[in-house]
Design a protein around this motif. Structure first.
Motif, short mmCIF file in Angstrom:
data_model
loop_
_atom_site.label_atom_id
_atom_site.label_comp_id
_atom_site.label_asym_id
_atom_site.label_seq_id
_atom_site.Cartn_x
_atom_site.Cartn_y
_atom_site.Cartn_z
N HIS A 59 -11.55 -5.96 0.18
CA HIS A 59 -10.50 -5.21 0.88
C HIS A 59 -10.53 -3.76 0.43
O HIS A 59 -11.33 -3.39 -0.43
CB HIS A 59 -9.12 -5.86 0.71
CG HIS A 59 -8.58 -5.88 -0.69
ND1 HIS A 59 -9.18 -6.58 -1.72
CD2 HIS A 59 -7.50 -5.27 -1.24
CE1 HIS A 59 -8.46 -6.42 -2.82
NE2 HIS A 59 -7.44 -5.63 -2.56
N HIS A 68 -8.39 -1.63 -1.12
CA HIS A 68 -7.63 -0.96 -2.19
C HIS A 68 -8.61 -0.26 -3.12
O HIS A 68 -9.70 -0.79 -3.42
CB HIS A 68 -6.75 -1.97 -2.93
CG HIS A 68 -5.64 -2.49 -2.06
ND1 HIS A 68 -5.05 -3.71 -2.25
CD2 HIS A 68 -5.05 -1.93 -0.97
CE1 HIS A 68 -4.12 -3.88 -1.31
NE2 HIS A 68 -4.11 -2.81 -0.53
N HIS A 88 -11.13 -1.58 -5.68
CA HIS A 88 -12.16 -2.54 -5.25
C HIS A 88 -13.39 -1.89 -4.64
O HIS A 88 -14.41 -2.55 -4.48
CB HIS A 88 -11.56 -3.56 -4.28
CG HIS A 88 -10.51 -4.41 -4.92
ND1 HIS A 88 -10.74 -5.70 -5.33
CD2 HIS A 88 -9.23 -4.13 -5.28
CE1 HIS A 88 -9.66 -6.18 -5.90
NE2 HIS A 88 -8.72 -5.24 -5.88
N HIS A 123 -2.49 -9.95 1.42
CA HIS A 123 -2.38 -8.84 0.46
C HIS A 123 -2.81 -7.55 1.15
O HIS A 123 -2.27 -6.48 0.91
CB HIS A 123 -3.26 -9.16 -0.75
CG HIS A 123 -3.46 -8.06 -1.71
ND1 HIS A 123 -2.49 -7.65 -2.59
CD2 HIS A 123 -4.55 -7.28 -1.95
CE1 HIS A 123 -2.99 -6.66 -3.33
NE2 HIS A 123 -4.22 -6.41 -2.96
N ASP A 180 -7.67 -10.47 -4.07
CA ASP A 180 -6.29 -10.40 -4.56
C ASP A 180 -5.39 -11.34 -3.76
O ASP A 180 -4.22 -11.04 -3.51
CB ASP A 180 -5.76 -8.95 -4.44
CG ASP A 180 -6.43 -8.00 -5.42
OD1 ASP A 180 -7.19 -8.46 -6.30
OD2 ASP A 180 -6.20 -6.78 -5.31
ZN LIG Z 1 -5.69 -5.17 -3.79
#
Ligand SMILES: [Zn+2]
Length: 299
Positions: A64, A66, A69, A149, A167
């Motif tokens: 994902h 964020h 990551h 998430h 996550d």
């Molecule tokens: Zn995350």
């Protein structure tokens, strides 16, 4: 000293860190990495660990968008030419990291929000992937939909029976400490957690937490934390409150210490609860004294 990859099973490894990074060796010395950490340093650590085993990174799958990551993508792509893959919606942010502080602030964000925790280093994305089987050389890995998430979050299951869970859930330690784990779609999160509970992989590795064979207790804690927050909001909203007031009362109740970053993450997570509870008919939104407020829906 170079940190070494830890073997989970067969050809599946991981690099332990603030963000655990999955590594699957699939053909000769080629490997795919699942996420890359927050920045160039994290990317370098991963390159060294992989190099120490004589491996080469051929592909990156970002679970994902964020910042923690995908921030290491850049240096890895530069050194190895690895192909970067993720889902279409997450790719939009990985290729345009400004969108993360932009959506948190809902306009051009404060400078202080444009930091490495909320705005990763831009990376190209070469290919969109969807859930289902995915061929890597002569082997097949499984891409699992773990949205909740983040809207397009995925997990990666290797042929060794290991699922990298991104996550999708947080460790019991994190849940105990924060009580309000960061989810942006409560309905999707609940469905994802329930689905994970039914899965039968041999090992599960979350990005923040320990590798485990049984995650039932952790999943339960995540679900309980969600239900606890729903209950808290429901009890509070016998009288109309603005989102600002709801955020403040949750922070007070849960002992969340607010920095500006933390404020916007909490605000975003509380917003996810408000839209979920409104969709479910538990709450309704209304305007009062030039403010948008929420209150328990009767009947
Ligand atoms: Zn995350």
């Amino acid at each position: 000293m170079t940190q070494l990859l830890k073997k989970i099973k067969g050809n599946t490894y991981y690099l332990k860190g603030p963000v655990n990074i999955g590594v699957y060796v699939y053909e000769g010395n080629s490997c795919v990495v699942v996420d890359t950490g927050i920045d160039d340093d994290a990317g370098r650590k991963l390159l060294k660990a992989v190099d120490a085993m004589g491996l080469e990174i051929s592909a990156i799958i970002n679970t994902h968008s964020h910042a923690d990551h995908f921030g290491g993508n850049g240096i890895i792509v530069k050194r190895t030419g690895a192909e970067v893959m993720t889902t279409k919606i997450e790719a939009a942010i990985i290729a345009n990291p400004y969108l993360e502080p932009f959506y948190l602030f809902s306009a051009h964000p404060l400078k202080t929000l444009q930091n490495k925790f909320l705005m990763g280093k831009e990376s190209r994305v070469d290919r969109y992937i969807e859930t289902g089987e995915y061929e890597l050389g002569s082997v097949k890995i499984n891409i699992i939909d773990l949205k909740g998430h983040s809207p397009g979050q995925i997990g990666v299951a290797t042929p060794d029976g290991v699922l990298f869970t991104a996550d999708a859930y947080f460790s019991s330690k994190i849940i105990k400490k924060y009580r309000l784990p960061y989810f942006t779609n409560i309905n999707d999160t609940i469905q994802t957690l329930k689905m994970l509970k039914e899965m039968e992989y041999e090992y599960y590795l979350p990005c923040h937490g320990k590798c485990a064979e049984d995650i039932h207790d952790e999943i339960k804690m995540n679900l309980d934390a969600i239900y606890e927050t729903i209950d808290f909001i429901h009890k509070k909203l016998v009288k109309p409150m603005s989102r600002e007031e709801i955020v403040a009362s949750i922070c007070k109740e849960y002992g969340i210490k607010l920095s500006i970053n933390q404020y916007y993450l909490t605000h975003s997570c509380v917003s996810a609860f408000l839209s979920y509870m409104t969709d479910e008919g538990m709450l309704k939104a209304l305007t009062e004294n030039y403010q948008l407020k929420w209150v328990v829906a009767k009947g």
